[in-house]
Design an enzyme around this catalytic site. Structure first.
Site, PDB file in Angstrom:
ATOM      1  N   ASP A   1      15.740  20.602 -31.785  1.00  0.00           N
ATOM      2  CA  ASP A   1      16.353  19.675 -32.350  1.00  0.00           C
ATOM      3  C   ASP A   1      17.423  19.140 -32.302  1.00  0.00           C
ATOM      4  O   ASP A   1      18.816  18.419 -32.007  1.00  0.00           O
ATOM      5  CB  ASP A   1      16.481  18.256 -34.188  1.00  0.00           C
ATOM      6  CG  ASP A   1      16.394  19.084 -34.891  1.00  0.00           C
ATOM      7  OD1 ASP A   1      16.957  21.131 -34.764  1.00  0.00           O
ATOM      8  OD2 ASP A   1      17.307  19.083 -35.431  1.00  0.00           O
TER       9      ASP A   1
ATOM     10  N   ASP B   1      19.957  24.533 -29.328  1.00  0.00           N
ATOM     11  CA  ASP B   1      18.444  24.386 -28.749  1.00  0.00           C
ATOM     12  C   ASP B   1      18.178  23.991 -26.940  1.00  0.00           C
ATOM     13  O   ASP B   1      16.802  24.205 -26.518  1.00  0.00           O
ATOM     14  CB  ASP B   1      17.094  23.813 -28.994  1.00  0.00           C
ATOM     15  CG  ASP B   1      17.161  24.073 -30.736  1.00  0.00           C
ATOM     16  OD1 ASP B   1      17.384  25.100 -30.981  1.00  0.00           O
ATOM     17  OD2 ASP B   1      17.395  23.088 -31.536  1.00  0.00           O
TER      18      ASP B   1
ATOM     19  N   CYS C   1       0.807  -1.248   0.001  1.00  0.00           N
ATOM     20  CA  CYS C   1       0.343  -0.776  -0.330  1.00  0.00           C
ATOM     21  C   CYS C   1       1.171   1.226   0.017  1.00  0.00           C
ATOM     22  O   CYS C   1       1.762   1.439  -0.250  1.00  0.00           O
ATOM     23  CB  CYS C   1      -0.670  -0.372   1.265  1.00  0.00           C
ATOM     24  SG  CYS C   1      -0.066   0.180   2.902  1.00  0.00           S
TER      25      CYS C   1
ATOM     26  N   CYS D   1       3.393   1.523   2.973  1.00  0.00           N
ATOM     27  CA  CYS D   1       4.414   0.832   2.583  1.00  0.00           C
ATOM     28  C   CYS D   1       5.359   1.580   1.956  1.00  0.00           C
ATOM     29  O   CYS D   1       6.751   1.537   2.410  1.00  0.00           O
ATOM     30  CB  CYS D   1       4.240  -0.721   2.123  1.00  0.00           C
ATOM     31  SG  CYS D   1       3.201  -1.694   2.552  1.00  0.00           S
TER      32      CYS D   1
ATOM     33  N   ASP E   1      11.057  25.857 -32.622  1.00  0.00           N
ATOM     34  CA  ASP E   1      12.245  25.822 -33.636  1.00  0.00           C
ATOM     35  C   ASP E   1      11.941  25.585 -34.820  1.00  0.00           C
ATOM     36  O   ASP E   1      11.733  24.266 -35.301  1.00  0.00           O
ATOM     37  CB  ASP E   1      13.469  25.592 -32.984  1.00  0.00           C
ATOM     38  CG  ASP E   1      14.726  25.783 -33.733  1.00  0.00           C
ATOM     39  OD1 ASP E   1      14.490  26.834 -33.609  1.00  0.00           O
ATOM     40  OD2 ASP E   1      15.296  24.562 -34.503  1.00  0.00           O
TER      41      ASP E   1
END
Length: 717
Positions: free
Chosen positions: A605, A609, A14, A17, A409
């Protein structure tokens, strides 16, 4: 410098825990942070170098749980564990039902036969229910309590009271103790089965990989286990076969199904020199592939690690549930004792008071609270991996819901990023040779396009001296004794190079066609204009439209001049443009938008960036880009399809919505059920059934995400 360590955790049932294990690990010397995932049965900690792992394991064992370190390239077989758990709980339920059904029938039909009821209840409570008592005993030894403590207390209270009542001529409820064990075993069976479905993404990814490889050794083709392939091996991949590991084609051409990586069903054509990835499928044609990345270094292994990391992380919204779970079990025990005392003081029979107190103990187990967030994250991140979207942490699900601006971009996201030399305007015979010789020393996509274009035209390049890259402006070097400068008009002016009207007009004409144009010159004058062109991705316009459907505004940022930017924007349907931005200024532009109150998702990419990806509320890295950009993003799109951007945002929002639903129902369930049980309106047997299926409902609600399909038709599953 910290290190990341992963542990397999056993014994958690649970939320209290997982929170207890996390707290113990966090308090150990040398541990910087710890995160424990209940659904994944895993702990991830950041530690300082030299930490004693055995000491960490001993600390957790002291509170009744078992943890085992797992290596970086090892994957926890959570799915297999849940298969075993489901099988065990189903057998346990069936065996318990053999005794419980006649016991229940006897108790309903007659008030006698107490000795027979006792005989039927005893094996159910102490044998089939031993899992709860053993776990509860471990918690007692460490002065803690959890869900098993409540179940053990409830069943043992009902059982021993009935033993006393049998000899005191009072009503017994042996059937209550037995039915609780049977119902909770059945509930745990359904829960384990649902969890197995929730964790199936990792299992499915791992099963994608090839198990064998055909390699060329000493001129012969040998079949070896894929684990024996080493970098440099040449692998034979026949039509219909899986590529064993990442590498490059050294002979042959074919098309490859990369849908397992990108979510895109269209095969990708590959020729000699192209990179191929392990687990992708060769559609036709025999090819030879030189192995480059094996084992934990492959793209598939990297994806698996990213999905595992996301599933192990904790969303901020879970913090309230964690705080509640930390005190929940002790509070419930106090409420149960208060219920018992209250009913006795009011004059109720001891059997009624105990029955109501037992109902409180059973109904209040906080398992659903602990599963609310991790179950949704596991299913959502798994579905994302199938679509080619990788979420790197749980926070992105929460942050995505507030995104109102998606900043693309231009190069490599809206466009393919594969520049080609489009136009050259100059009367100087050596113009292209000199400019290309300078550009070949640069890594910029525009520079590479110029150098490649010159080579394709049969022009031999010459060596240069004193090369200098000027970020965002251009390049400069000495060629054949001349200082050649190539770049933007501003750089020409700064270098004192006069620009004839002819080349100013040529520049404008090239830019009006959407080409990236620039100038080059030497000896105090510009001698020509050049342009490179990039192709807009086919799904770029659809991606922009889909972003708008999600209630966000699409914008474009680029280092190109405004005229070129407007041409690309017109092709993609973007109305908001931020042009002529130097590489180092992208993060500043993101910060400017945020300062104006916007919540920004940045899509990029390239190396330049990375700062913007980090600064954005949600950084979305194109997986075909640089490693730096991918590491900086909180979301990685495995393919280059911009349509995956709205898909990622939509799935993240759907996942967060599921988390909120789960938490609401988990809190509402306990808030409503405990008072009903304390008021005597819930029979303990009904409480056991309701408690057992509360966890199943939370996991079941999360499993709806497996059927998630983006609203737009551009993304493929």
């Amino acid at each position: 410098m910290t290190e990341s360590v992963r542990f397999d955790v056993e014994g958690m049932t649970c939320a209290s825990c997982s929170l207890r294990v996390e707290r113990v690990l966090s308090r150990q010397e040398g541990v910087v942070s710890a995160a424990v995932n209940l659904a994944g049965q895993e702990a991830r900690i950041e530690v300082e170098p030299g930490v004693d792992i055995e000491q960490l394991e001993a600390a957790v064992q002291k509170i009744g749980y078992e943890i085992t370190e797992i290596s970086a390239d090892e994957h926890i077989a959570v799915g297999a564990r849940y298969v075993d758990e489901a099988s065990y709980q189903w057998r346990n339920f069936l065996a318990a039902a053999v005794f419980t059904l006649p016991l229940f029938g006897i108790s309903m039909l007659s008030s006698g036969f107490e000795a027979l009821q006792w005989a039927l209840a005893t094996p159910v409570v102490f044998w089939f229910g031993r899992q709860f008592h053993i776990a509860a005993a471990k918690r007692v030894r460490s002065f803690t309590a959890n869900m098993d403590t409540l179940i053990s207390l409830g069943t043992l209270t009902a059982y021993f009271y009935s033993v006393w009542a049998m000899f005191s001529d009072e009503p017994v409820f042996f059937e209550t103790a037995a039915v609780i064990v049977a119902f909770i075993s059945l509930g745990r069976f359904f829960e384990a089965r649902a969890k197995r479905q929730a964790t199936s993404a990792i299992t499915s990814l791992l099963e994608l990989g090839a198990t064998e490889a055909v390699v060329m050794r000493d001129g012969q083709e040998l079949t070896v286990p894929v684990e024996d392939v080493v970098p440099g091996d040449v692998m034979v991949v026949r039509p219909g076969g899986k590529v064993p590991t990442d590498g490059s084609i050294v002979e042959g051409t074919s098309a490859f199904d990369e849908s397992m990586l990108t979510g895109e069903s269209m095969p990708v054509d590959k020729v000699v020199g192209d990179e191929v990835f392990g687990a992708t499928i060769n559609q036709h044609g025999r090819v030879l592939v030189e192995a480059e990345a094996v084992g934990a270094d492959t793209a598939l292994a990297h994806i698996v690690r990213l999905v595992e990391a996301a599933q192990a992380s904790r969303a901020p919204v879970q913090r309230l549930a964690d705080r509640v779970a930390g005190v929940f079990v002790p509070v419930v025990i106090v409420i149960a004792l208060a219920t018992l005392a209250g009913w006795l003081i009011s004059g109720a029979a001891v059997s009624d008071a105990l029955r109501n107190a037992t109902a409180v103990l059973i109904i209040a187990c906080p398992c659903a609270l602990g599963l609310a967030t991790p179950a949704a994250i596991m299913v959502g991140s798994g579905r994302g991996a199938e679509l080619g979207v990788l979420f790197k942490d749980a926070e992105v699900f929460e942050r995505s819901r507030t995104v109102d601006t998606v900043l693309f971009d231009k190069t490599g996201t809206l466009t393919r990023g594969a520049m080609t030399l489009a136009s050259v305007d100059s009367d100087e015979p050596e113009f292209l040779r000199r400019v290309a010789s300078v550009e070949v020393a640069s890594e910029h996509p525009v520079a590479r396009a110029v150098a490649l274009g010159a080579e394709e035209r049969g022009i031999d390049l010459v060596a240069v001296d004193d090369f200098q890259a000027l970020p965002g402006l251009g390049v400069r070097a000495t060629v054949q004794g001349l200082e050649v400068t190539a770049g933007k008009a501003k750089l020409m002016a700064d270098a004192g190079l006069a620009i004839p009207d002819r080349f100013t007009d040529a520049l404008a004409d090239m830019e009006s066609r959407g080409e990236t144009a620039f100038l080059a010159g030497w000896d105090g004058e510009v001698h020509g204009a050049l342009s490179v062109s990039d192709t807009v991705r086919p799904t770029a316009r659809q991606a922009v439209e889909s972003v708008g459907e999600l209630g966000a505004t699409a914008a474009m940022i680029t280092g190109d001049n405004r005229r070129t930017a407007e041409a690309i924007a017109a092709a993609t349907g973007i109305e908001r443009i931020i042009a002529e931005v130097l590489p180092g200024e992208k993060a500043q532009e993101v910060a400017r938008l945020q300062a104006a109150g916007e919540r920004v998702a940045f899509v990029g990419d390239g190396v330049n960036d990375a700062p913007a990806l980090t600064a954005a509320d949600v950084g979305i890295a194109i997986g075909t880009g640089t490693d730096v950009a991918i590491e900086a993003g909180s979301v990685v799109l495995v393919g280059g399809d911009p349509q995956l951007v709205p898909t990622a945002l939509e799935l993240a929002r759907a996942t967060f919505g599921t988390i909120r639903q789960n938490l609401f129902w988990a809190f509402f369930y306990n808030a409503a059920a405990i008072p009903l049980a304390a008021a005597g309106l819930l029979n303990p047997m009904v409480a056991a059934a309701a408690m057992a299926f509360s966890s199943v409902s939370v996991v079941g609600n999360s499993l709806r995400l497996r059927r998630f399909s983006p609203r737009s038709s551009g993304a493929s599953a």
